[in-house]
Design an enzyme around this catalytic site. Structure first.
Site, mmCIF file in Angstrom:
data_model
loop_
_atom_site.group_PDB
_atom_site.id
_atom_site.type_symbol
_atom_site.label_atom_id
_atom_site.label_comp_id
_atom_site.label_asym_id
_atom_site.label_seq_id
_atom_site.Cartn_x
_atom_site.Cartn_y
_atom_site.Cartn_z
ATOM 1 N N SER A 107 0.825 -1.166 -0.113
ATOM 2 C CA SER A 107 -0.084 -0.037 0.004
ATOM 3 C C SER A 107 1.052 1.139 0.103
ATOM 4 O O SER A 107 2.037 1.146 0.573
ATOM 5 C CB SER A 107 -0.655 0.009 1.268
ATOM 6 O OG SER A 107 -1.355 1.339 1.652
ATOM 7 N N LYS A 166 2.164 -4.083 6.444
ATOM 8 C CA LYS A 166 2.672 -3.824 5.051
ATOM 9 C C LYS A 166 4.137 -3.995 4.920
ATOM 10 O O LYS A 166 4.759 -4.453 3.990
ATOM 11 C CB LYS A 166 1.761 -2.877 4.323
ATOM 12 C CG LYS A 166 0.517 -3.176 4.216
ATOM 13 C CD LYS A 166 0.220 -4.154 3.278
ATOM 14 C CE LYS A 166 -1.271 -4.717 3.298
ATOM 15 N NZ LYS A 166 -1.638 -6.002 2.811
ATOM 16 N N TYR A 225 -1.330 -1.564 10.830
ATOM 17 C CA TYR A 225 -1.912 -1.900 9.745
ATOM 18 C C TYR A 225 -0.801 -1.680 8.501
ATOM 19 O O TYR A 225 -0.164 -2.595 7.645
ATOM 20 C CB TYR A 225 -3.117 -1.519 9.198
ATOM 21 C CG TYR A 225 -3.249 -1.552 7.396
ATOM 22 C CD1 TYR A 225 -3.436 -2.766 6.961
ATOM 23 C CD2 TYR A 225 -3.154 -0.458 6.600
ATOM 24 C CE1 TYR A 225 -3.862 -2.879 5.573
ATOM 25 C CE2 TYR A 225 -3.154 -0.692 5.293
ATOM 26 C CZ TYR A 225 -3.398 -1.908 4.642
ATOM 27 O OH TYR A 225 -3.476 -1.998 3.457
#
Ligand code: NAD
Ligand code: UD1
Length: 337
Positions: free
Chosen positions: A124, A152, A148
């Site tokens: 992302s 990643k 989060y």
């Protein structure tokens, strides 16, 4: 030989399945439906008229996952499965670290064990943190502000170490900007549970009367109209980037990072106006305080993907809005009847 798709029932996974099946690729799909519904898979079949093997498996269940490898000849994997809500990741960090990291470790161990050392990973633009400038190129420094994003970045590092240790691996890290829209048929799309966190699903629910108005989070950012600027990309363009990435991974080894965006930044107000023009629907809004953690501007330089993968986004904002509206108006409750 089949391609394994993890998280295939989800928003991006289902659109990617359509592109792969249409291109005649054989797919094996796993999902545990923790953030999706079996109905999306049924509709993928309906759109394409093609079949695939599906396993309801949690990536955390290594033994069950291994059965998928024992029963199929997997040559490569597109790894979508993961939890993705920033706010929830701050409330439940252990859930996010365990699901996203342990799930990926199990998957990579099995890909290595069964000789399928090719993976396309869903990363992302969040890994760029607060970029010092825009547009963003892949060599910008990485940082994160929430669990989060941390998962990643950690997975990117795990994959880099894997390639260092075993040069047979081929890894494509796709750093998605802001996927929006839906399949032009209106049969599959984004189906957020509860109140949507992201802009487009919220706008669509306001436009179709499910919610009264949009709260625009801040109008004092350093942008052309004061509202936040992002790089919105049609989910079908994003899905097609995976086809290009898999074809590239089949010819190469090592690790590569690609920005998957359009290269164009739109503000929240640009989106509201484009949505109204594209659909004829009204999107009433109110200005609200900034959302903590949001940044002024974030958009990609997508030239590396164009040059190396031969991929470029084709849909414009009008189609993104029209298709998002098509999905929302035909499926006001998402996949729930
Ligand atoms: P999604 O939640 O719609 O799809 C993810 C799918 O993975 C879901 O079907 C879920 O049930 C499944 N899943 C999650 N954990 C699993 C597990 N342990 N075992 C098996 N299945 C599991 O999300 P999406 O929007 O399609 O995103 C796909 C990927 O792209 C995610 O990794 C996400 O972090 C990443 N990503 C998404 C966005 C975005 O805005 N949608 C942006 C950047 C990156
Ligand atoms: C979100 C995620 C990010 C992820 C990215 C791509 C958060 C905090 N960040 O970021 O990790 O990589 O999506 O999917 O969730 N907005 C409103 N009103 C709303 C919703 C959003 O004004 O109701 C604004 C936001 O302030 C922002 C823009 O719309 O300026 C886009 O928001 P959103 O869709 O949540 O995406 P990102 O902020 O880019």
């Amino acid at each position: 030989m089949a391609i394994l798709i993890t998280g295939g029932a989800g928003y991006i996974g289902s659109h990617t399945m359509v592109e792969f099946l249409t291109a005649g690729r054989e797919l094996v799909v796993v999902d545990n439906f923790m953030n999706s519904k079996p109905e999306s898979l049924r509709r993928v079949k309906e759109i394409t008229g093609k079949d695939f093997r599906f396993y309801e498996v949690d990536l955390l269940d290594r033994d069950k996952l291994e059965k998928v490898f024992l029963e199929n000849e997997i040559e490569a994997c597109i790894h979508f499965a993961g939890l993705k809500a920033v706010g929830e990741s701050c409330e439940k960090p252990l859930l996010y670290y365990h699901n996203n990291i342990t799930g990926t470790l199990n998957l990579c161990e099995l890909l290595a064990k069964y000789g399928a050392k090719r993976i396309v990973f869903s990363s992302s633009a969040t890994v760029y943190g607060k970029p010092a400038s825009v547009p963003i190129t892949e060599d910008f420094p990485t940082s994160t502000t929430n669990p989060y994003g941390e998962t990643k970045l950690m997975i990117e590092r795990i994959l880099a170490d894997l390639v260092k240790a075993d040069p047979e691996w081929s890894v494509s890290v796709l750093r998605y900007f802001n996927p929006i829209g839906a399949h032009p048929s209106g049969r599959i799309g984004e189906d957020p549970q509860g109140i949507p966190n992201n802009l487009l699903p919220y706008v669509s629910q306001v436009a179709t009367g499910r919610r009264e108005f949009l709260s625009i989070f801040g109008d004092d950012y350093a942008t052309h109209d004061g509202t936040g600027v992002r790089d919105y990309i049609h989910v079908v363009d994003l899905a097609r980037a995976h086809l290009s990435a898999i074809e590239y991974a089949e010819k190469t080894t090592g690790i590569d990072y690609f920005n998957i965006g359009t290269g164009v930044g739109y503000s929240v107000l640009d989106i509201v106006h484009a949505y109204e023009t594209a659909t004829g629907a009204k999107v009433p809004y109110r200005i609200a305080p900034r959302r903590p953690g949001d940044i002024d501007e974030c958009y990609a330089n997508p030239e590396k993907a164009a040059k190396v993968l031969g991929w470029r986004a084709e849909y414009g904002l009008e189609e993104m809005c029209r298709h998002a509206y098509g999905w929302q108006s035909q499926n006001p409750n998402g996949y729930d009847k």
